[in-house]
Enzyme design. Structure first.
Site, PDB file in Angstrom:
ATOM      1  N   SER A   1      -2.572  10.685 -25.406  1.00  0.00           N
ATOM      2  CA  SER A   1      -3.530   9.585 -25.510  1.00  0.00           C
ATOM      3  C   SER A   1      -2.979   8.349 -26.207  1.00  0.00           C
ATOM      4  CB  SER A   1      -4.791  10.064 -26.212  1.00  0.00           C
ATOM      5  OG  SER A   1      -4.470  10.531 -27.498  1.00  0.00           O
TER       6      SER A   1
ATOM      7  N   HIS B   1      -7.244  13.913 -20.815  1.00  0.00           N
ATOM      8  CA  HIS B   1      -7.036  12.575 -20.257  1.00  0.00           C
ATOM      9  C   HIS B   1      -6.474  12.600 -18.840  1.00  0.00           C
ATOM     10  CE1 HIS B   1      -7.986  10.111 -23.765  1.00  0.00           C
ATOM     11  NE2 HIS B   1      -7.452  11.071 -24.493  1.00  0.00           N
TER      12      HIS B   1
ATOM     13  N   LYS C   1     -14.752  12.566 -21.208  1.00  0.00           N
ATOM     14  CA  LYS C   1     -13.927  11.409 -20.844  1.00  0.00           C
ATOM     15  C   LYS C   1     -14.251  10.966 -19.412  1.00  0.00           C
ATOM     16  CE  LYS C   1     -10.964  11.938 -24.663  1.00  0.00           C
ATOM     17  NZ  LYS C   1     -10.438  13.080 -25.366  1.00  0.00           N
TER      18      LYS C   1
HETATM   19  C1  LIG Z   1     -10.670  13.912 -26.565  1.00  0.00           C
HETATM   20  C2  LIG Z   1      -9.758  15.049 -26.595  1.00  0.00           C
HETATM   21  C3  LIG Z   1     -10.202  16.321 -26.964  1.00  0.00           C
HETATM   22  C4  LIG Z   1     -11.597  16.571 -27.474  1.00  0.00           C
HETATM   23  O1  LIG Z   1     -12.512  16.576 -26.451  1.00  0.00           O
HETATM   24  P1  LIG Z   1     -14.079  16.424 -26.797  1.00  0.00           P
HETATM   25  O2  LIG Z   1     -14.734  17.036 -25.620  1.00  0.00           O
HETATM   26  O3  LIG Z   1     -14.368  14.971 -26.926  1.00  0.00           O
HETATM   27  O4  LIG Z   1     -14.323  17.193 -28.045  1.00  0.00           O
HETATM   28  C5  LIG Z   1      -9.308  17.366 -26.892  1.00  0.00           C
HETATM   29  N1  LIG Z   1      -8.033  17.170 -26.494  1.00  0.00           N
HETATM   30  C6  LIG Z   1      -7.576  15.954 -26.148  1.00  0.00           C
HETATM   31  C7  LIG Z   1      -6.162  15.806 -25.707  1.00  0.00           C
HETATM   32  C8  LIG Z   1      -8.416  14.855 -26.200  1.00  0.00           C
HETATM   33  O5  LIG Z   1      -7.941  13.657 -25.877  1.00  0.00           O
END
Ligand SMILES: *Cc1c(COP(=O)(O)O)cnc(C)c1O
Length: 402
Positions: free
Chosen positions: A190, A218, A250
């Site tokens: 990210s 992502h 996301k």
């Molecule tokens: C955002 C994210 C998470 C967490 O996901 P949520 O459903 O928002 O708790 C886990 N791993 C990665 C790589 C992320 O970018």
């Protein structure tokens, strides 16, 4: 005699916070007034949104909103319990079946969040006498999941398959041998928007009898056939990547974590994951919106297509202005600035110009690698992107960066 004052048991709360503030490391919360959309209102100002993870614009899609409202009417506002007791609704089962079909997996399981998936499942997959091998830049929820495990841990260099092979080979010299080895990586990282070499990782893991766990938070809705994610992107088989984890928060535009893989994996996780067993299940509106999100991905391919055409357009535009976009291969496009103070100033100036994009600074990235992280969205128009590019040009010149 000096009378000792009683120690203040909560004094650290303020002193630690004040220290963060004086180092400018505290989060200053901005307020989004209305839906997350390409043009939205933040802190009372009309801005173009360039930092949401709502890649496909689904969080405000009419089909998702309609499904959520409908589910409240038919199933109520809450689920009443955890899944294994009385909170397992027909909606939850439908979502898991739909997701497994979408992921072309035997089975899927839905957690409350992606964080709950990583922190609930990883410690069960590797225990005392096992080894977890993790990319050095993996997400914090993976790191916390690994910390909850009694397994030993090793780290390999970011996206470096050769280094992974070296770490595993070294681990194999141990006596007694590790019972299980679990290799974990983010799919798309990210901070830089680069893609893990999952094909090579899977090959190395296979050679050494290790499991592969990919966190595709992502990558789904972004990579692969119709946004099916990184496993689809590399055309890998289920026995090469045994655990595919992701999130509905996301690109899917709602909230919720999930895991896809074999029926054995899901049966195991249903019975072992403490976050899943001990925390209330999603309310009906959330589940129904997630189901609708999968249906939108299956029936409206234009969103993923628009996301990529915006990504190519904006990345080229930023590069043509003379900025460096680092290792970005995805809709996460960092605009490299260098100094943390300059990156913060840049972001503040962008906001004044009606562009919402946050700086990523030390300690999230190295001291000289501060950046403005932009994230593309399918619903942005070329007109929006041109306006954003103009602002980047103006401020870049103002601050002497281009
Ligand atoms: C955002 C994210 C998470 C967490 O996901 P949520 O459903 O928002 O708790 C886990 N791993 C990665 C790589 C992320 O970018």
């Amino acid at each position: 005699m000096v009378r000792m004052l009683p120690r203040d048991p909560v004094g650290f709360l303020r002193s630690e916070y004040e220290q963060l503030v004086s180092n400018e490391l505290d989060w200053k919360l901005r307020i989004l007034q209305g839906p997350s959309s390409p043009r939205c209102i933040v802190d009372g100002k009309k801005v173009i949104m360039l930092c949401s993870n709502n890649y496909l614009g689904l969080s405000n899609h009419p089909k998702l909103k309609k499904a959520a409202i409908q589910a409240v009417k038919t199933h109520g506002a809450g689920s009443g319990s955890v899944r294994p007791i009385a909170g397992n609704m027909d909606l939850h089962m439908t979502l898991e079946r739909k997701l497994a079909e979408f992921k072309e997996a035997e089975a899927s399981l839905v957690y409350q969040t992606g964080f709950a998936a990583n922190s609930g499942l990883i410690p069960q997959l590797a225990d005392a006498g096992d080894l977890i091998v993790s990319d050095e830049l993996n997400h914090g929820s993976i790191i916390d999941g690994v910390r909850l495990s009694k397994a030993e841990r090793a780290v390999y260099k970011h996206c470096d398959a050769e280094d992974l092979a070296r770490v595993i080979q070294k681990a194999e010299e141990r006596s007694p041998a590790y019972q299980r080895i679990l290799v974990i990586t983010d799919g798309v990282f990210s901070m830089d928007g680069d893609i893990a070499p999952l094909d090579e990782i899977a090959r190395i893991a296979h050679d050494h009898g290790a499991m592969v766990y990919v966190d595709d938070a992502h990558g789904e809705g972004v990579l692969g056939k119709g946004g099916r994610g990184i496993v689809s992107h590399f055309m890998l088989k289920r026995d090469q990547v045994q655990v595919e984890m992701g999130t509905f928060s996301k690109a899917f535009g709602v909230v919720g974590g999930h895991v896809s893989g074999s029926r054995d994996l899901i049966n195991f996780a249903y019975n072992k994951s403490r976050t899943w067993l001990l925390s209330g299940s999603h309310p009906p509106a959330v589940v129904a919106a997630c189901i609708a999100a999968i249906e939108v991905l299956e029936t409206e391919p234009e969103h993923v297509k628009n996301l990529w055409s915006n990504t190519d357009y904006f990345r080229k535009g930023i590069q043509n202005l003379g900025f460096d976009t680092g290792a970005s291969q995805t809709p996460i496009i960092p605009v490299m600035i260098g100094d943390s103070g300059v990156a913060k100033k840049f972001s503040a100036r962008l906001f004044e110009q009606g562009i919402f994009a946050l700086p990523i600074v030390f300690p999230m990235v190295a001291k000289d690698r501060a950046r403005i992280r932009t994230i593309m969205n399918a619903a942005l128009t070329k007109y929006d992107l041109d306006e954003a590019l103009l602002a980047f040009e103006k401020i870049g010149k103002e601050l002497g960066l281009i």
